[in-house]
Motif scaffolding. Structure first.
Motif, PDB file in Angstrom:
ATOM      1  N   UNK A 128       0.832  -1.203   0.000  1.00 37.98           N
ATOM      2  CA  UNK A 128       0.000   0.000   0.000  1.00 37.98           C
ATOM      3  C   UNK A 128       0.864   1.250   0.000  1.00 37.98           C
ATOM      4  N   UNK A 129       0.382   2.288  -0.651  1.00 42.41           N
ATOM      5  CA  UNK A 129       1.120   3.540  -0.689  1.00 42.41           C
ATOM      6  C   UNK A 129       2.299   3.469  -1.640  1.00 42.41           C
ATOM      7  N   UNK A 130       3.189   4.437  -1.487  1.00 43.42           N
ATOM      8  CA  UNK A 130       4.394   4.490  -2.321  1.00 43.42           C
ATOM      9  C   UNK A 130       5.435   3.568  -1.699  1.00 43.42           C
ATOM     10  N   UNK A 151       3.903   6.709 -18.738  1.00 43.30           N
ATOM     11  CA  UNK A 151       3.729   5.841 -17.571  1.00 43.30           C
ATOM     12  C   UNK A 151       2.997   6.608 -16.475  1.00 43.30           C
ATOM     13  N   UNK A 152       1.949   5.985 -15.959  1.00 45.55           N
ATOM     14  CA  UNK A 152       1.230   6.532 -14.811  1.00 45.55           C
ATOM     15  C   UNK A 152       1.366   5.530 -13.670  1.00 45.55           C
ATOM     16  N   UNK A 153       1.879   5.989 -12.538  1.00 44.49           N
ATOM     17  CA  UNK A 153       2.037   5.124 -11.366  1.00 44.49           C
ATOM     18  C   UNK A 153       0.769   5.241 -10.523  1.00 44.49           C
ATOM     19  N   UNK A 154       0.194   4.090 -10.186  1.00 42.39           N
ATOM     20  CA  UNK A 154      -1.056   4.057  -9.424  1.00 42.39           C
ATOM     21  C   UNK A 154      -0.774   3.409  -8.077  1.00 42.39           C
ATOM     22  N   UNK A 155      -1.119   4.128  -7.013  1.00 39.81           N
ATOM     23  CA  UNK A 155      -0.904   3.623  -5.651  1.00 39.81           C
ATOM     24  C   UNK A 155      -2.259   3.374  -5.008  1.00 39.81           C
ATOM     25  N   UNK A 156      -2.280   2.550  -4.000  1.00 39.36           N
ATOM     26  CA  UNK A 156      -3.526   2.269  -3.289  1.00 39.36           C
ATOM     27  C   UNK A 156      -3.272   2.336  -1.788  1.00 39.36           C
ATOM     28  N   UNK A 157      -4.330   2.618  -1.072  1.00 41.21           N
ATOM     29  CA  UNK A 157      -4.245   2.760   0.376  1.00 41.21           C
ATOM     30  C   UNK A 157      -5.410   2.021   1.016  1.00 41.21           C
ATOM     31  N   UNK A 158      -5.354   1.885   2.319  1.00 43.57           N
ATOM     32  CA  UNK A 158      -6.448   1.253   3.057  1.00 43.57           C
ATOM     33  C   UNK A 158      -7.702   2.115   2.929  1.00 43.57           C
ATOM     34  N   UNK A 159      -8.830   1.468   2.763  1.00 45.33           N
ATOM     35  CA  UNK A 159     -10.110   2.183   2.685  1.00 45.33           C
ATOM     36  C   UNK A 159     -10.774   2.156   4.049  1.00 45.33           C
ATOM     37  N   UNK A 172     -10.150   1.128  19.391  1.00 47.21           N
ATOM     38  CA  UNK A 172      -9.205   0.077  19.008  1.00 47.21           C
ATOM     39  C   UNK A 172      -8.125   0.602  18.080  1.00 47.21           C
ATOM     40  N   UNK A 173      -8.511   1.495  17.170  1.00 45.04           N
ATOM     41  CA  UNK A 173      -7.556   2.108  16.249  1.00 45.04           C
ATOM     42  C   UNK A 173      -6.616   3.062  16.996  1.00 45.04           C
ATOM     43  N   UNK A 174      -7.189   3.880  17.880  1.00 45.03           N
ATOM     44  CA  UNK A 174      -6.384   4.839  18.633  1.00 45.03           C
ATOM     45  C   UNK A 174      -5.420   4.152  19.596  1.00 45.03           C
ATOM     46  N   UNK A 175      -5.820   2.981  20.112  1.00 49.77           N
ATOM     47  CA  UNK A 175      -4.962   2.248  21.048  1.00 49.77           C
ATOM     48  C   UNK A 175      -3.648   1.820  20.392  1.00 49.77           C
ATOM     49  N   UNK A 176      -3.656   1.679  19.067  1.00 48.20           N
ATOM     50  CA  UNK A 176      -2.439   1.282  18.355  1.00 48.20           C
ATOM     51  C   UNK A 176      -1.409   2.402  18.266  1.00 48.20           C
ATOM     52  N   UNK A 177      -1.816   3.657  18.490  1.00 49.19           N
ATOM     53  CA  UNK A 177      -0.894   4.785  18.432  1.00 49.19           C
ATOM     54  C   UNK A 177      -0.325   5.026  17.043  1.00 49.19           C
ATOM     55  N   UNK A 178      -1.128   4.764  16.008  1.00 52.86           N
ATOM     56  CA  UNK A 178      -0.658   4.898  14.631  1.00 52.86           C
ATOM     57  C   UNK A 178      -0.613   6.353  14.183  1.00 52.86           C
ATOM     58  N   UNK A 179       0.330   6.662  13.297  1.00 54.62           N
ATOM     59  CA  UNK A 179       0.327   7.954  12.606  1.00 54.62           C
ATOM     60  C   UNK A 179      -0.636   7.826  11.424  1.00 54.62           C
ATOM     61  N   UNK A 180      -0.995   8.962  10.811  1.00 54.70           N
ATOM     62  CA  UNK A 180      -1.913   8.903   9.673  1.00 54.70           C
ATOM     63  C   UNK A 180      -1.275   8.108   8.516  1.00 54.70           C
ATOM     64  N   UNK A 181       0.023   8.276   8.314  1.00 58.72           N
ATOM     65  CA  UNK A 181       0.706   7.508   7.269  1.00 58.72           C
ATOM     66  C   UNK A 181       0.636   6.015   7.521  1.00 58.72           C
ATOM     67  N   UNK A 182       0.704   5.611   8.793  1.00 61.38           N
ATOM     68  CA  UNK A 182       0.592   4.187   9.121  1.00 61.38           C
ATOM     69  C   UNK A 182      -0.838   3.695   8.938  1.00 61.38           C
TER      70      UNK A 182
END
Length: 197
Positions: A128-130, A151-159, A172-182
């Motif tokens: 996912x991502x670059x 050439x067009x590079x296509x990336x995908x991320x979590x929905x 549950x998501x906040x408990x993981x302490x993730x950054x937005x990129x993560x």
């Protein structure tokens, strides 16, 4: 069995050599050690001369012959990438051949025809991502693809649907302490390409 023991076993039936002590035994032990070192070096050379078994010097020797080094996280990926780069030939311009060769960037990349004439899309379905090392991968991909193509590079991320499936609540998501990129890259390892679209 080491070579010293093998030499003693070969000479034992003759019955004329002192094999368990003295000068003769010491000489056989010395010869055996030298043969052991030769055997180890021959095994290393044999391992490094084949792309499928090479681990260090053999892979470096192959990479020195190529214009670019693949970006690969594991030994198996590095071997597969080098094999793909070595398969590139003058007639490798079909979509199937190009997709096979794109393994040479070190990461699973897929090329599809784009929306317009002379356009292709390159995707990285496993990441996912670059991807990390994208600048090096991009250089390899652009070396492999015919130069007249856009050439067009296509990336995908979590929905949101993927995140809702993985986390029952925001807590549950906040408990993981993730950054937005993560958070953007939180996906299941077994996702299919249909899920990514």
């Amino acid at each position: 069995m080491n070579n010293g023991a093998h030499l003693r076993d070969l000479l034992r039936p003759l019955g004329v050599y002192r094999l368990e002590g003295g000068v003769g035994a010491g000489e056989l032990a010395g010869i055996g050690e030298a043969l052991d070192r030769c055997q180890e070096e021959l095994e290393r050379v044999e391992r490094e001369m084949l792309l499928t078994t090479a681990q260090d010097r053999g892979l470096e020797a192959i990479e020195s012959l190529l214009a670019r080094r693949p970006v690969a996280a594991s030994l198996e990926r590095r071997r597969a990438a080098l094999a793909a780069l070595l398969r590139i030939g003058g007639d490798s311009f079909t979509l199937a051949a190009i997709n096979d060769e794109l393994a040479g960037c070190g990461l699973h990349a897929v090329v599809n025809e784009g929306d317009g004439p002379g356009m292709v899309e390159v995707r990285f379905p496993e990441v996912p991502g670059i991807p990390e090392g994208f600048a090096e991968m991009r250089a390899i991909i652009e070396d492999i693809l015919p130069c007249h193509l856009g050439i067009e590079y296509v990336y995908w991320y979590a929905t949101w649907a993927i995140l809702e499936e993985r986390f029952a609540t925001w807590g549950g998501l906040e408990a993981g302490g993730y950054t937005w990129g993560q958070v953007e890259k939180l996906v299941k390892a077994d996702m299919t390409e249909e899920d990514e679209a």
